[in-house]
Design a protein around this motif. Structure first.
Motif, PDB file in Angstrom:
ATOM      1  N   TYR A 198      -7.478  -2.629   1.045  1.00  0.00           N
ATOM      2  CA  TYR A 198      -7.511  -1.803   2.575  1.00  0.00           C
ATOM      3  C   TYR A 198      -7.578  -0.509   2.070  1.00  0.00           C
ATOM      4  O   TYR A 198      -7.005  -0.332   1.327  1.00  0.00           O
ATOM      5  N   PHE A 199      -7.687  -0.054   3.289  1.00  0.00           N
ATOM      6  CA  PHE A 199      -7.759   1.520   2.950  1.00  0.00           C
ATOM      7  C   PHE A 199      -7.854   2.164   4.958  1.00  0.00           C
ATOM      8  O   PHE A 199      -9.004   1.841   5.133  1.00  0.00           O
ATOM      9  N   ASN A 200      -7.065   3.224   4.750  1.00  0.00           N
ATOM     10  CA  ASN A 200      -7.262   4.024   6.402  1.00  0.00           C
ATOM     11  C   ASN A 200      -6.744   5.395   6.275  1.00  0.00           C
ATOM     12  O   ASN A 200      -6.446   5.684   5.673  1.00  0.00           O
ATOM     13  N   THR A 251      -3.458   9.552   4.529  1.00  0.00           N
ATOM     14  CA  THR A 251      -4.250   8.053   4.466  1.00  0.00           C
ATOM     15  C   THR A 251      -3.373   6.427   4.034  1.00  0.00           C
ATOM     16  O   THR A 251      -2.164   7.615   3.675  1.00  0.00           O
ATOM     17  N   ASP A 252      -3.451   5.761   3.807  1.00  0.00           N
ATOM     18  CA  ASP A 252      -3.007   4.877   3.324  1.00  0.00           C
ATOM     19  C   ASP A 252      -3.655   3.618   2.143  1.00  0.00           C
ATOM     20  O   ASP A 252      -4.874   3.415   2.904  1.00  0.00           O
ATOM     21  N   GLU A 253      -3.601   3.425   1.342  1.00  0.00           N
ATOM     22  CA  GLU A 253      -4.552   1.744   0.667  1.00  0.00           C
ATOM     23  C   GLU A 253      -3.351   1.287  -0.719  1.00  0.00           C
ATOM     24  O   GLU A 253      -2.362   1.526  -0.180  1.00  0.00           O
ATOM     25  N   PHE A 277       1.237  -1.010   0.097  1.00  0.00           N
ATOM     26  CA  PHE A 277      -0.523   0.100  -0.507  1.00  0.00           C
ATOM     27  C   PHE A 277       0.731   1.366  -0.028  1.00  0.00           C
ATOM     28  O   PHE A 277       2.127   1.355   0.608  1.00  0.00           O
TER      29      PHE A 277
END
Length: 134
Positions: A99-101, A89-91, A69
């Motif tokens: 995944y995304f957060n 953010t990271d994805e 990511f």
């Protein structure tokens, strides 16, 4: 607000981002003090951890989870004394799962090195995603 502390935290942030993409965290680990303390909300590493070797183990576990990511550019940077907080953010994917957060990472800076790190996740079940439950 120390410009030097912010610059050090941003450099550490960039090295973390590179490590998550490339699978090598050596540049980040080189920035840590010997008595580095970090707090993470994940599995067997949840809570307080101390030392570079423990950090090396944590990032090896992240690499083993096939994390792929990318971090966004910092969305917010807040500084108070020796502490710098970077929100981003990271994805991507972890273990093949999407995944995304949104994350806030807090860096404690001492003498141009990272002496402490705390990570705060958004509303995701990261343990289930990483299969890292204790």
């Amino acid at each position: 607000m120390s410009k030097e502390n912010i610059a050090t935290a941003l450099e550490a942030f960039r090295y973390l981002a590179e490590g998550h993409k490339a699978g090598s965290f050596d540049k980040y680990l080189d920035m840590l003090t010997d008595d580095f303390e970090f707090f993470v909300p994940v599995g067997v590493f949840r809570g307080k951890n101390t030392g570079k070797e423990k950090a090396r183990q944590f990032y090896a576990a992240i690499t083993a989870a096939r994390a792929d990511f990318v971090f966004s550019e910092p969305l917010r940077i807040t500084s108070s004394g020796d502490t710098v907080v970077i929100e981003f953010t990271d994805e991507g994917t972890i273990m093949g799962k999407p995944y995304f957060n949104r994350i806030a990472s807090s860096f404690d800076i001492r003498d141009g090195k990272v002496a402490g790190y705390r990570e705060y996740f958004g509303d995701i079940d990261i343990d289930a995603l990483l299969q890292m439950s204790s």
